[in-house]
Design a protein around this motif. Sequence first.
Motif, PDB file in Angstrom:
ATOM      1  N   CYS A  60       0.867  -1.181   0.000  1.00 39.76           N
ATOM      2  CA  CYS A  60       0.000   0.000   0.000  1.00 39.76           C
ATOM      3  C   CYS A  60       0.901   1.227   0.000  1.00 39.76           C
ATOM      4  O   CYS A  60       1.827   1.332   0.805  1.00 39.76           O
ATOM      5  N   CYS A 105       0.224   3.170   3.770  1.00 40.16           N
ATOM      6  CA  CYS A 105       0.552   2.573   5.077  1.00 40.16           C
ATOM      7  C   CYS A 105       1.579   1.450   4.958  1.00 40.16           C
ATOM      8  O   CYS A 105       1.979   0.878   5.974  1.00 40.16           O
ATOM      9  N   CYS A 162      -4.192  -0.604   0.258  1.00 39.04           N
ATOM     10  CA  CYS A 162      -4.798  -1.708   1.013  1.00 39.04           C
ATOM     11  C   CYS A 162      -6.313  -1.593   0.996  1.00 39.04           C
ATOM     12  O   CYS A 162      -7.013  -2.570   1.262  1.00 39.04           O
ATOM     13  N   CYS A 196      -7.051   4.360   2.484  1.00 42.18           N
ATOM     14  CA  CYS A 196      -5.713   4.836   2.105  1.00 42.18           C
ATOM     15  C   CYS A 196      -5.734   5.472   0.712  1.00 42.18           C
ATOM     16  O   CYS A 196      -5.064   6.465   0.471  1.00 42.18           O
TER      17      CYS A 196
HETATM   18 ZN   LIG Z   1      -2.933   1.332   3.312  1.00 44.29          ZN
END
Ligand SMILES: [Zn+2]
Length: 199
Positions: free
Chosen positions: A148, A151, A167, A171
Amino acid sequence: MATATTTGPTGSRTLYTLNLDDTMAFPDNSNIPAHPPAPDERWLIITELISDPAPRPGGHGFMVKDKIGDRFPVIFSTPTAARDVRPYKVGRLICLANGSMTDFHQKLGYFVQDKSTAFMIPCTIATLRLLSVRLRAQSDAGEFGQCCSVCKTRSDLRRCRCRTRYCGTECQRRDWNNGHSKECRAIEALIVWNRTEWW
Ligand SMILES: [Zn+2]
Ligand SMILES: [Zn+2]
């Protein structure tokens, strides 16, 4: 001059190997091949607009600078030139596929006779370089195409049109609002170029 080879794509799904300083794939004004492209030969001239489009002798056009700062005119001589130049504005890129300089009215410039040989990316050369450096760093960290983008979770549940991975929607939305909306098309181009078999 390199001859065409049958090596695989420059980049893989998990590596970013693109080099914008490769003067054969991305020539500046003084490295444009003098010959017409061979059947499987490709190069891309990346230039940034320094004037907005206007009527010019022979069509509609504007001034650009290439990556070493050389300036030259780009003239669209297509039948619908006034419309074809509309996406191009100061601070955006025009990328010229297999471009070569032409002498026209005693000035060297690039003449677009087929609009499919030119495309716009809405960022500057400086921004394109910054994004390329970021993608390289992600690749060196083993995160390119794997995590991702926000994150760093190892997940590819969601993919943007530029193939940036997330993800999930949270996000992705956060990244979009934090500037991805302005970078998406440039990243898309870099990732396509990274996987392009230039020679
Ligand atoms: Zn993420
Ligand atoms: Zn995107």
